[in-house]
Motif scaffolding. Structure first.
Motif, PDB file in Angstrom:
ATOM      1  N   LYS A  96       0.847  -1.191   0.000  1.00  0.00           N
ATOM      2  CA  LYS A  96       0.000   0.000   0.000  1.00  0.00           C
ATOM      3  C   LYS A  96       0.890   1.252   0.000  1.00  0.00           C
ATOM      4  CE  LYS A  96       1.171   1.147   4.122  1.00  0.00           C
ATOM      5  NZ  LYS A  96       1.949   2.382   4.301  1.00  0.00           N
ATOM      6  N   ARG A 126      -7.011  -5.440   6.028  1.00  0.00           N
ATOM      7  CA  ARG A 126      -8.217  -6.104   5.515  1.00  0.00           C
ATOM      8  C   ARG A 126      -8.144  -7.626   5.634  1.00  0.00           C
ATOM      9  NH1 ARG A 126     -12.329  -3.799   3.042  1.00  0.00           N
ATOM     10  NH2 ARG A 126     -12.254  -1.587   2.510  1.00  0.00           N
ATOM     11  N   TYR A 127      -6.938  -8.168   5.735  1.00  0.00           N
ATOM     12  CA  TYR A 127      -6.779  -9.621   5.737  1.00  0.00           C
ATOM     13  C   TYR A 127      -6.641 -10.208   7.138  1.00  0.00           C
ATOM     14  CZ  TYR A 127      -5.637  -8.830   0.805  1.00  0.00           C
ATOM     15  OH  TYR A 127      -5.674  -8.455  -0.509  1.00  0.00           O
ATOM     16  N   ASN A 132     -11.130  -9.396  11.137  1.00  0.00           N
ATOM     17  CA  ASN A 132     -12.306 -10.098  10.624  1.00  0.00           C
ATOM     18  C   ASN A 132     -13.143 -10.720  11.741  1.00  0.00           C
ATOM     19  OD1 ASN A 132     -12.366  -9.969   7.552  1.00  0.00           O
ATOM     20  ND2 ASN A 132     -10.223 -10.471   7.928  1.00  0.00           N
ATOM     21  N   TYR A 179      -4.793   3.666   6.612  1.00  0.00           N
ATOM     22  CA  TYR A 179      -5.132   2.597   7.560  1.00  0.00           C
ATOM     23  C   TYR A 179      -6.370   2.932   8.394  1.00  0.00           C
ATOM     24  CZ  TYR A 179      -0.893  -0.186   6.733  1.00  0.00           C
ATOM     25  OH  TYR A 179       0.075  -0.975   6.182  1.00  0.00           O
ATOM     26  N   THR A 182      -9.380   3.011   6.121  1.00  0.00           N
ATOM     27  CA  THR A 182      -9.833   1.665   5.763  1.00  0.00           C
ATOM     28  C   THR A 182     -10.581   1.020   6.912  1.00  0.00           C
ATOM     29  OG1 THR A 182      -8.078   1.312   4.127  1.00  0.00           O
ATOM     30  CG2 THR A 182      -9.065  -0.660   5.098  1.00  0.00           C
ATOM     31  N   MET A 186     -14.390  -0.259   6.724  1.00  0.00           N
ATOM     32  CA  MET A 186     -14.730  -1.657   6.993  1.00  0.00           C
ATOM     33  C   MET A 186     -15.780  -1.764   8.087  1.00  0.00           C
ATOM     34  SD  MET A 186     -10.965  -3.496   6.937  1.00  0.00           S
ATOM     35  CE  MET A 186     -11.585  -5.177   7.071  1.00  0.00           C
ATOM     36  N   GLU A 282      -2.307 -11.885   4.068  1.00  0.00           N
ATOM     37  CA  GLU A 282      -2.452 -11.396   2.703  1.00  0.00           C
ATOM     38  C   GLU A 282      -1.821 -12.365   1.707  1.00  0.00           C
ATOM     39  OE1 GLU A 282      -0.671  -7.611   3.338  1.00  0.00           O
ATOM     40  OE2 GLU A 282       1.343  -8.245   2.752  1.00  0.00           O
ATOM     41  N   GLN A 299     -11.229 -10.262   0.372  1.00  0.00           N
ATOM     42  CA  GLN A 299     -10.955  -9.347   1.482  1.00  0.00           C
ATOM     43  C   GLN A 299     -10.676  -7.927   1.002  1.00  0.00           C
ATOM     44  OE1 GLN A 299      -9.481 -12.275   0.915  1.00  0.00           O
ATOM     45  NE2 GLN A 299      -9.173 -13.446   2.807  1.00  0.00           N
ATOM     46  N   ASN A 300     -10.018  -7.794  -0.151  1.00  0.00           N
ATOM     47  CA  ASN A 300      -9.668  -6.469  -0.679  1.00  0.00           C
ATOM     48  C   ASN A 300      -9.908  -6.474  -2.184  1.00  0.00           C
ATOM     49  OD1 ASN A 300      -8.827  -3.813  -0.575  1.00  0.00           O
ATOM     50  ND2 ASN A 300      -6.649  -4.294  -0.643  1.00  0.00           N
ATOM     51  N   HIS A 304     -12.925  -2.083  -3.518  1.00  0.00           N
ATOM     52  CA  HIS A 304     -12.346  -1.489  -2.315  1.00  0.00           C
ATOM     53  C   HIS A 304     -11.182  -0.567  -2.669  1.00  0.00           C
ATOM     54  CE1 HIS A 304     -13.837  -5.247   0.030  1.00  0.00           C
ATOM     55  NE2 HIS A 304     -14.697  -4.251   0.189  1.00  0.00           N
TER      56      HIS A 304
END
Length: 341
Positions: A96, A126-127, A132, A179, A182, A186, A282, A299-300, A304
Motif C-alpha cells: 500500500k 483487511r486480511y 475479521n 489505515y 480503511t 470496513m 495477505e 478481502q480487498n 475497495h
C-alpha cells in the motif's frame, strides 16, 4: 501444498519484514530480491536468506522461477512496476498504497483484467484474522448499531526523506492515513455522505497531519487522525447503541476488547498461537486467489481499492496537494466534494 516462490522488488524496511514473514510461512519461499543497487540486493539476500539477487527490477520480473512478486518500492513506482509484472504474466501483491491516485490504480486493474493476471493490494489490515473476528462480532450485534468510529495512526517520521518527498507521493495520508480510513470504511460498511478535514503541510508540499471527519448514512460518524510528526495512540474505538469496542493496533489489531453500556469489559480477543506478525494473511489470500484463477481477493476487492483512492484523491484536491506525477492532472481538475474547515 503448493510452494510459491516469491520475488521482492525493493530492499527497504518493509521488504525485510516481508522476507522474514515468508521465511516462517509454510507454502512460501522468499526466492529472489531485486534492488537498483546490486550491493544492496546482495546484502539484503544475505541477511534474509535469499539466494537469488538482482540489480534491476526487470531481471527479477523476467525470472521464470518467480511465481508471485511483492512490490515494496516507493509509492510513486507501484503502478508502473505492477504493470510490468502483469505484462510478464506475473501475479503481484502491491504494497500500500496500491498507487498514488485512482487513475493510475484503474489503469493497473484494467490491464490485469485484460491479461487475466492477479494483482492485489497488500493492505494487510483487511486480511488480518483479528479484524475479521471483530467484524463478525459487530455483524452479530454485540454493541448494537454502530454510531461513531474514532481511529488514529501516527509515528515520528520526520527524518524519512521518502515520506517527506512530494516527488515520490509521500505524506502522511497515503502512508498512514489510509489505515484508519480503511478501518472506518470496513466497520461502517458504506461510503461517507459528507466529509470535512483539517490538515498541516510540510514545506515540501506533503501533508504531515490531518483530521478527517465523515458522516455516513443512518446517523453514523467517523473521525480519522493521521500524523507523521509524532506517535499517536494508534487505536480505534467503535461506539454503538449497546456498548463499545476498543481495537489496539490500527494497522494490525493486537487486542480487541468489548465493553457493555455500563463500561464493564465483557469479551477480549487476542492473536492465535499461530500468528506470525499479521502479514501472512495477505499471502495466504493471494495464493488461494491465484490457485483458483481469481483476479482479486474477497478481502480487498478492486472495488475497495478504487473507492479508497478516489476518496484520497478528493481529499488531496481540497488540500491542493498534487504530485508531479502522471495522471495527477485529473486529480487537479476534479470538482471537490470535500470541504476544508
Amino acid at each position: 501444498m503448493i510452494e510459491f516462490k516469491v520475488g521482492i522488488l525493493g530492499a527497504g524496511h518493509i521488504a525485510g519484514v516481508i522476507a522474514d514473514t515468508l521465511n516462517k510461512l509454510d507454502g512460501f519461499t522468499p526466492y529472489a530480491i531485486a534492488s537498483r543497487d546490486m550491493d544492496k540486493a546482495v546484502a539484503f539476500g544475505t541477511e534474509h536468506n535469499i539466494k537469488v539477487c538482482y540489480g534491476s527490477y526487470d531481471e527479477l520480473i523476467a525470472d521464470p522461477e518467480v511465481e508471485l512478486v511483492y512490490i515494496a518500492t516507493v509509492n510513486s513506482t507501484h503502478a508502473e512496476l505492477a504493470k510490468k509484472c502483469i505484462e510478464a504474466g506475473k501475479p503481484s501483491l502491491v504494497e500500500k498504497p496500491f498507487s498514488y491516485n485512482a487513475v493510475t490504480a484503474a489503469e493497473v486493474l484494467k490491464l490485469a483484467e485484460e491479461k487475466n493476471v492477479f494483482c492485489g493490494e497488500a493492505m494487510w489490515l483487511r486480511y488480518t484474522h483479528m479484524m475479521n473476528l471483530t467484524l463478525d462480532l459487530i455483524r452479530k450485534g454485540i454493541i448494537g448499531d454502530i454510531r461513531t468510529v474514532v481511529a488514529s495512526l501516527g509515528y515520528n517520521l520526520r527524518d524519512s526523506e521518502r515520506i517527506k518527498s512530494i516527488e515520490t507521493a509521500g505524506g502522511a495520508l497515503l502512508d498512514l492515513g489510509i489505515y484508519p480510513l480503511t478501518m472506518a470504511f470496513m466497520l461502517i460498511g458504506a461510503p461517507p455522505t459528507s466529509v470535512a478535514s483539517n490538515y498541516v503541510k510540510l514545506n515540501t508540499g506533503v501533508d504531515a497531519y490531518s483530521t478527517i471527519q465523515m458522516s455516513f448514512p443512518n446517523g453514523k460518524f467517523a473521525t480519522v487522525i493521521s500524523s507523521m510528526l509524532g506517535v499517536l495512540d494508534n487505536k480505534c474505538t467503535v461506539y454503538g447503541t449497546g456498548g463499545r469496542i476498543e481495537i489496539e493496533g490500527v494497522t494490525c489489531p493486537q487486542r480487541v476488547r468489548v465493553f457493555a453500556p455500563d463500561g464493564k469489559q465483557v469479551q477480549e480477543l487476542n492473536p492465535t498461537d499461530k500468528f506470525i506478525n499479521g502479514y501472512e494473511y495477505e499471502f495466504l489470500a493471494a495464493r488461494e486467489a491465484i490457485i483458483v484463477g481469481r483476479l482479486e481477493t474477497p478481502q480487498n476487492t478492486r472495488g475497495h481499492i478504487m473507492a479508497l483512492y478516489s476518496f484520497t484523491d478528493t481529499l488531496r484536491k481540497t488540500w491542493e496537494m498534487i504530485y508531479p506525477l502522471p495522471g495527477e492532472d485529473t486529480v487537479a481538475a476534479k470538482r471537490p466534494d470535500v470541504k476544508k474547515v
